[in-house]
Each structure stands twice: as structure tokens, then as C-alpha cells.
Design a protein around this motif. Structure first.
Motif, PDB file in Angstrom:
ATOM      1  N   GLY A 391     -26.818   6.181  22.496  1.00 21.34           N
ATOM      2  CA  GLY A 391     -25.278   6.075  22.468  1.00 21.34           C
ATOM      3  C   GLY A 391     -25.017   4.664  22.684  1.00 21.34           C
ATOM      4  O   GLY A 391     -23.668   4.005  21.961  1.00 21.34           O
ATOM      5  N   HIS A 392     -25.996   3.950  23.287  1.00 22.38           N
ATOM      6  CA  HIS A 392     -25.554   2.431  23.637  1.00 22.38           C
ATOM      7  C   HIS A 392     -25.649   1.733  22.275  1.00 22.38           C
ATOM      8  O   HIS A 392     -24.809   0.829  21.930  1.00 22.38           O
ATOM      9  CB  HIS A 392     -26.580   1.783  24.596  1.00 22.38           C
ATOM     10  N   GLY A 393     -26.759   2.111  21.313  1.00 26.56           N
ATOM     11  CA  GLY A 393     -26.721   1.609  20.134  1.00 26.56           C
ATOM     12  C   GLY A 393     -25.860   1.713  19.082  1.00 26.56           C
ATOM     13  O   GLY A 393     -25.126   0.796  18.338  1.00 26.56           O
ATOM     14  N   VAL A 394     -25.048   2.889  19.159  1.00 25.47           N
ATOM     15  CA  VAL A 394     -23.885   3.263  18.538  1.00 25.47           C
ATOM     16  C   VAL A 394     -22.719   2.424  18.935  1.00 25.47           C
ATOM     17  O   VAL A 394     -22.151   1.839  18.261  1.00 25.47           O
ATOM     18  CB  VAL A 394     -23.472   4.632  18.504  1.00 25.47           C
ATOM     19  N   ALA A 395     -22.476   2.170  20.155  1.00 23.66           N
ATOM     20  CA  ALA A 395     -21.421   1.426  20.756  1.00 23.66           C
ATOM     21  C   ALA A 395     -21.409   0.143  20.287  1.00 23.66           C
ATOM     22  O   ALA A 395     -20.637  -0.535  20.104  1.00 23.66           O
ATOM     23  CB  ALA A 395     -21.312   1.667  21.950  1.00 23.66           C
ATOM     24  N   PHE A 396     -22.700  -0.394  20.035  1.00 23.49           N
ATOM     25  CA  PHE A 396     -23.103  -1.697  19.775  1.00 23.49           C
ATOM     26  C   PHE A 396     -23.149  -2.037  18.238  1.00 23.49           C
ATOM     27  O   PHE A 396     -23.893  -3.025  17.953  1.00 23.49           O
ATOM     28  CB  PHE A 396     -24.273  -2.347  20.413  1.00 23.49           C
ATOM     29  N   THR A 397     -22.604  -1.479  17.549  1.00 27.34           N
ATOM     30  CA  THR A 397     -22.784  -1.489  15.950  1.00 27.34           C
ATOM     31  C   THR A 397     -22.021  -2.635  15.584  1.00 27.34           C
ATOM     32  O   THR A 397     -20.687  -2.481  14.980  1.00 27.34           O
ATOM     33  CB  THR A 397     -22.511  -0.286  15.080  1.00 27.34           C
ATOM     34  N   SER A 398     -22.334  -3.908  15.838  1.00 24.43           N
ATOM     35  CA  SER A 398     -21.366  -4.971  15.662  1.00 24.43           C
ATOM     36  C   SER A 398     -22.414  -6.111  15.663  1.00 24.43           C
ATOM     37  O   SER A 398     -22.850  -6.304  16.661  1.00 24.43           O
ATOM     38  CB  SER A 398     -20.048  -5.186  16.338  1.00 24.43           C
TER      39      SER A 398
END
Length: 719
Positions: A391-398
Motif C-alpha cells: 500500500g505504501h508503494g501505491v501511495a508513493f507512485t510519483s
């Protein structure tokens, strides 16, 4: 009992001589104990020589930090896969000079192009067992985090000691764990940081078939490229400079154009990334039912955003070509794993193995009564925390947010003594961080990154609550607030982004940069997640090695292979050229030929072969590269060698250690070999070196490189 098992692991590994010839990613030091297997399949090189990193052929095998490669001349010429050099090709490409589409060939060394700060060559020259030194300060009373920190502190000290043994920046050292923490080896590598692009065929050759053919067979990919390693005039690694000279590699592989036939033996050497052969049934089910389906859905959604944002914009498409290629590869592998788990019930196979092991373990004198219960508990906790990390990886997709987060953490860690800093943020990592921040320039467009971030935030909000990171939700911006972030940041400018390196936390807090402010706000949650991971890893590092010592003893009692999971360190595998049957009534042969290119050619991507290649095929200008059995030029071939990601570019050698192919892929049915090796259907895909030589001779006229390499032809020796 378990202590004795742990102490005898080296002897156990050395005694495992009855392994199947195809399975196993072996540490070089293990090969002398496998000499009967090597001899059985026809390998002529003495096993003791293969174990010596200072001797041919192992001294010619190098890493690119994610791919494998090998020296093929004494002037630092390196051959690897086209997709491994893709970043360097893309970096030098533009709409006016599109080397991705048209290929590139430097006829002289002066014409060679800079590979970029992330194009590196690593030459492994020393490997030593440091298990006792890593675990010296560990005590049973430690919490998980205390244990993890103690191990990490010891590893950092060992690395610092190793890297100070030569000139500054000459060596890159690491201390990876083997057998899930049972053993630790310190590995010293010369890190060559001036690497230049020498030759790459057109994408229509190097990537023929594209993502459609990825992991598929039959295949007709000419997946090769050439780089050259440069060093200072003193022979030591140096920063890129016009004054540098080609690295004088003390050894290199002779290229053989003699070819292979069905049943011939091969050796394969490279740096395989990660396998999970010793995972528990619960870990297999979590991967099958949750991890890989989630990963496929997330990557596909991100790819859709990239495609929509770059459509009709050639410059943007070039910038994101490497990003999209990498994401597509990861996604297809994840989908292949999901399909493989559905095709064969690996979890059930693991259940049976696990039950057999536990029954064996229950009979052992001096067994730990709580080990298996503790094992199940820490594995369950690991699966749960991995959900949050996803989930952390998804939120940091930038890319801008990731860069800002790196700068924030760098500033925070910079206030500490170097030995106490988080791994990845020490002084030794500064150049790597700078290179990463610089590299973003070649794969970043503000509008595309903005679209990716906004869409990712919307996807994160819809994830199951178990995948939401503790404390993160309230700190994330809403998707409709994302445009304001990009309007109020200058991190998209490379000079500004890199310029923040070395600034302290106070300077970042005082900045008006929207992304730096967001990263500062999110850093606490990220660090809390890392702390929980450290606590859990410490518990895993306490329990898993005890389990692995018992598993190794159990496997030894059955005469089964005992090799560690792949961990990006130098390994050797071997096998034979072999067909396979993916389904009832279907047999796929071990060779493809240039006729398959003509048959697949449509004139449209990804089956759009260059006209000069088609002309050479139709004119049958095969020359000395014509296979006497096939009657034409071979392109790719299959073997039973045990490979995985990271083995891309690995040297495939014949019985005498001569280069006859480059590993670049696996069949779709083989993808689950990372978790379970099935000798009946597991096949690696290699490019036949004769196809490369034929392209260089008849299509691209790379005469200068053909003359530089030492090539053994089937009818006459030539150089």
C-alpha cells in the motif's frame, strides 16, 4: 542440536553431490563438490577452476547491477542483453537521433557514448564467509529490532573495512545473507563507473516481438548490446572523463561460432536476482492469492495512465519507454507466476514437503519444541506487514515524491555519524543517490508524473484496509489537490533537485517547495513502517536460520540439492540444450531460426523487422553462420539451465567455457521456477551467439568489433 546444524552447513552443502544436473544456482565454491555432475553432462572445465574467481572463465563474468554480462576482449569490451543496456540507449536517444529505433554503432572509440551515471560494471574479485563476525554481537535476549540493528551495524563495519582496502571509490562491497540468514558472505567488487555505449542493434532486432513475445516460445529476439568499461590512466576506477582509457580486463571469453545441438551441455554464469525455493506453504498461498494478483492489477493501472498521458507525444513516449518496458516485464512475470500457480498446485506440493519435514524434525533428538510455532507466527506477521508495504508503494507512485522523500531522509541521516546512518544514506551512497536524482531527467515529464500520482492516490483509497499504512491516510493529499503540488515545486528541474543534496533538515523545512513539505509530513509514517519492518526482520533473522539449518540437514538426509536462494550474487548453473512439452500433444523444439522472423514480420510493431535484415534472410546470405542441421541461421535456443531475473545477459558457455549464447528470458511455463523447480517444463531462453555474429557481419557491418573479439569459427580459426 540446531547450533550444531548451523555450524555444519558448509559441510552439508559440500556433501550435496547427488543433485539433479539442471536444478541449482550454485555458489562457485560449491562446484568442486559437484564435479561428478559436471562430468556427467560433458563439461570439460575442471570444477576447481570454475570455483576460482581469478581464473577463466569466472574472471570474465561481471555484473551490471541488475543484469549480468561478460568481457569479450582485453580492452574492457562487455557484451550483455539489449534490454540491459536499454537505459544507456534511451539516455542518448532523441527524436533526431533515435538509437532505440535505429540502433547505434561506434566505429571508433571516440564515437562511443556515455552510458550515464547508473551504467556501471562490477567485477567480483573476492568472496569470504563472515558469518561469525556478523553474528558475534547477537544475544538471545535481544528484541527483534535490537538484533536487526546489531547485525546491520556489524555488516556496515565489514563493508567500511572492505571498501577502505583500496583507493577511494574503487570497490563496492556487500554482505548479503545466504539461506535466509544462516550464513553471510562479504563480497568485494571493483566498481567501474565510466561505462560507454558501443553498439546496440535496432530495437526491431533487439526487441523483436516486444511485450507480446516476452516470456514466450518460439522466440526470435536478438537481445544483445555492447558496452565498454573505462578507467583512469592508472588503471583504477575513475569518474567519467575524456582522459580515461579502456579497462584492461585480465581475462575475457572467447566467442565460439561452432554452435550447439540438442543435448549439448552448457554452463551459465551470472548474477540471479531473487528466488523463493524455501518458502513455506503459507507464503506460497499469500503470493498466489494476494501478492501477485495485486501487483498485476496495480502495474497495469499505472501503465494505462502512462500510455494515456504520453499518447501522441513522441518525446514523452521516448522518455517513458524504459519505464514502461520495465513495468511490462515485471507485470508479465507476476501474471506468469499467478498462471503458474493455477496450472500446478505448488502450495499443495509445499504442503506435502512441509508435512514430511515436520515429521522428520519431530523425530530429531534435541529439537527446539517452540521453533515451528515461532516460525509460523513470524511468517504470518511478515505477510501482514508486506500488505502495508504494498500500500505504501501505491501511495508513493510519483517520481517527484520519491525524490523528495530521498532528500528528506538524506538530510535527516546526514546529521548522524556515518556509521550510524540508515543503509542507503551513508557517505558511500552519495554518488548513487546523485546518479538516481540526475537519471530522473531522462524519464520524467511533469504532466505524466502528475497523472500517475493522482490516479495512484485514487487507487490507494480503494485498497482493502489491511493494505493501508498505519497513520498514512490522513496525511496524503486528495487527488484533486495534486495539480497544486506540481505548480508549487521546482524538483522537476534537475539542477534544483540535485542541489538539495547536502542541505540539512532545517533548510528543507524552511523551503516553500510543495513536494519537500509533503515528504517531510510523510517521513514519520514511513520511518515507523521501517521500524516495524526492522523489528520483524530481527525476529525473522532469529527464527529462519534455525529453520533453514534443519531444512538443510533434512535435505541432505534425502540426497537433495542444497543451494541457497538467489540473492544477486555470482552463481553458476548448468544443463543441456533441450525441447519441452508445455501441454499434452505439444512439443516445442530447442531452436528458432531467421525464417521465423520472416514468418512473424507484419510491418507493424512489435513484429516489424528491418528491411536490411529481411533482405539478408531472403537472399540466404548465411555464410559460415549456417547451422549444418537447421540449414539456416539459428536465432534463439532453449536449455534446462536454472535461471531467474538478474540472469539477463548471463554468459552461456559450451563445454570448454567459450561463449555460445546470452541468456535473456524464460518460457512462460517456467516463471514459477522462482518458487518451485520443475525439470520437465523449466526452460531458459538464450540468444544464439551465431545470430549476433551474423547480424554484425551481414546487417550492421560491425567489423571493428568482430576484429576486436577472439572468435572461433567452425571451419577456421579467426580473430
Amino acid at each position: 542440536m540446531l547450533k550444531k546444524l548451523a555450524m555444519s552447513v558448509a559441510m552439508i552443502c559440500a556433501a550435496a553431490t547427488s543433485a539433479r544436473a539442471d536444478e541449482g544456482q550454485w555458489q562457485p565454491y560449491q562446484l568442486p563438490q559437484l564435479k561428478s555432475e559436471l562430468k556427467k553432462i560433458g563439461i570439460a572445465i575442471p570444477a576447481e577452476k570454475l570455483a576460482d574467481l581469478s581464473k577463466h572463465p569466472m574472471s570474465a563474468i561481471v555484473s551490471l547491477g541488475g543484469c549480468s554480462a561478460s568481457f569479450v576482449s582485453n580492452a574492457g569490451l562487455v557484451v550483455t542483453n539489449h534490454h540491459c543496456a536499454y537505459g544507456a540507449i534511451q539516455r542518448n536517444s532523441s527524436p533526431e537521433h533515435n538509437y532505440i529505433e535505429n540502433g547505434f554503432l561506434a566505429k571508433t572509440r571516440a564515437e562511443e557514448l556515455p552510458g550515464g551515471p547508473n551504467t556501471l560494471v562490477y567485477v567480483t574479485d573476492k568472496v569470504e564467509n563472515v558469518t561469525a563476525r556478523v553474528l558475534k554481537g547477537v544475544t538471545p535476549a535481544m528484541t527483534g529490532k535490537q538484533r536487526h540493528d546489531a547485525v546491520e551495524k556489524a555488516i556496515k563495519a565489514l563493508i567500511a573495512e572492505c571498501e577502505s582496502s583500496g583507493s577511494v571509490g574503487a570497490y563496492r562491497c556487500s554482505v548479503p545473507a545466504f539461506h535466509r540468514g544462516l550464513e553471510y558472505y562479504r563480497i568485494r567488487q571493483m566498481m567501474i563507473r565510466d561505462v560507454r555505449l558501443v553498439y546496440a542493434p535496432a530495437d526491431m532486432i533487439g526487441n523483436f516481438g516486444g511485450d507480446i513475445d516476452n516470456y514466450e516460445w518460439p522466440r526470435q529476439g536478438g537481445d544483445y548490446s555492447f558496452l565498454r568499461a573505462y578507467v583512469g590512466k592508472d588503471g583504477r576506477p575513475a569518474d567519467p572523463s575524456p582522459d580515461n582509457v579502456p579497462y584492461q580486463s585480465k581475462d575475457f571469453l572467447v566467442v565460439s561460432a561452432a554452435g550447439l545441438k540438442n543435448g549439448d551441455p552448457v554452463l551459465l554464469a551470472g548474477y540471479p536476482g531473487r528466488t523463493s525455493r524455501y518458502k513455506l506453504p503459507s507464503e506460497v498461498r499469500a503470493a498466489r492469492d494476494v501478492t501477485f494478483p495485486q501487483r498485476v492489477a496495480e502495474i497495469q493501472a499505472d501503465l494505462d495512465v502512462i500510455a494515456a498521458s504520453t499518447k501522441g507525444k513522441p518525446a514523452d513516449e521516448v522518455r517513458y519507454a524504459s519505464v514502461a518496458k520495465s513495468l511490462n516485464n515485471v507485470m508479465k512475470k507476476a501474471q506468469g507466476l499467478s498462471d503458474g500457480f493455477a496450472r500446478k498446485d505448488i502450495a499443495a506440493i509445499k504442503d506435502a514437503q512441509d508435512a514430511e519435514f515436520r515429521a522428520w524434525y519431530a523425530r530429531q533428538p534435541g529439537k527446539s519444541p517452540q521453533l515451528l510455532a515461532e516460525l509460523d507466527t513470524v511468517i504470518a506477521a511478515d505477510i501482514a506487514l508486506s500488505d502495508e508495504e504494498f500500500g505504501h508503494g501505491v501511495a508513493f507512485t510519483s517520481d517527484l515524491l520519491k525524490s523528495a522523500a530521498t532528500l528528506v531522509r538524506l538530510a535527516s541521516e546526514g546529521a548522524k555519524p556515518d556509521a550510524e546512518r540508515e543503509v542507503g544514506y551513508q557517505q558511500r551512497d552519495q554518488n548513487m543517490i546523485r546518479a538516481r536524482l540526475n537519471r530522473l531527467e531522462q524519464s520524467y515529464v511533469a504532466g505524466v508524473d502528475q497523472a500517475r500520482f493522482a490516479a495512484a492516490l485514487q487507487r490507494y483509497a480503494k485498497l482493502p484496509k489491511s493494505l493501508h499504512v498505519q497513520g498514512l491516510d490522513a496525511l496524503l493529499p486528495a487527488a484533486d489537490a495534486v495539480p497544486a503540488l506540481y505548480a508549487n515545486t521546482r524538483l522537476g528541474d534537475t539542477a534544483t533537485r540535485v542541489g538539495w543534496m547536502g542541505k540539512d533538515a532545517a533548510a528543507l523545512k524552511a523551503s516553500g517547495d510543495a513536494f519537500l513539505q509533503l515528504a517531510l509530513k510523510l517521513d514519520g509514517v514511513t520511518q515507523s513502517l521501517k521500524d516495524r519492518r526492522a523489528e520483524l526482520d530481527g525476529n525473522l533473522e532469529r527464527v529462519i536460520p534455525q529453520y533453514m539449518a534443519a531444512v538443510i540437514a533434512w535435505k541432505k538426509s534425502q540426497g537433495k540439492p542444497v543451494y541457497p536462494d538467489a540473492n544477486s550474487t555470482l552463481r553458476v548453473t548448468y544443463g543441456t540444450v533441450a525441447p519441452y512439452s508445455p501441454a499434452d500433444g505439444i512439443t516445442k523444439g530447442p531452436f528458432t531460426t531467421v525464417q521465423g522472423i520472416v514468418q512473424k514480420h507484419t510491418g507493424k510493431d512489435p513484429f516489424n523487422a528491418p528491411q536490411k535484415l529481411l533482405d539478408a534472410i531472403k537472399a540466404k546470405r548465411y555464410g559460415q553462420f549456417k547451422d549444418p542441421v537447421l540449414g539456416t541461421v539459428p536465432v534463439d535456443f532453449l536449455t534446462s539451465a536454472d535461471t531467474t531475473g538478474g540472469n539477463s545477459g548471463s554468459a552461456v558457455m559450451n563445454r570448454n567455457g567459450e561463449l555460445i549464447g546470452l541468456n535473456f528470458d524464460s518460457t512462460y511455463e517456467s516463471i514459477t521456477k522462482d518458487w518451485y523447480f520443475d525439470p520437465e517444463i523449466t526452460r531458459a531462453i538464450h540468444m544464439d551467439i551465431r545470430y549476433m555474429l551474423w547480424i554484425m557481419t551481414e546487417v550492421d557491418h560491425a567489423d571493428n568489433l568482430l576484429q576486436e573479439m577472439t572468435i572461433k569459427y567452425p571451419t577456421k580459426a579467426a580473430k
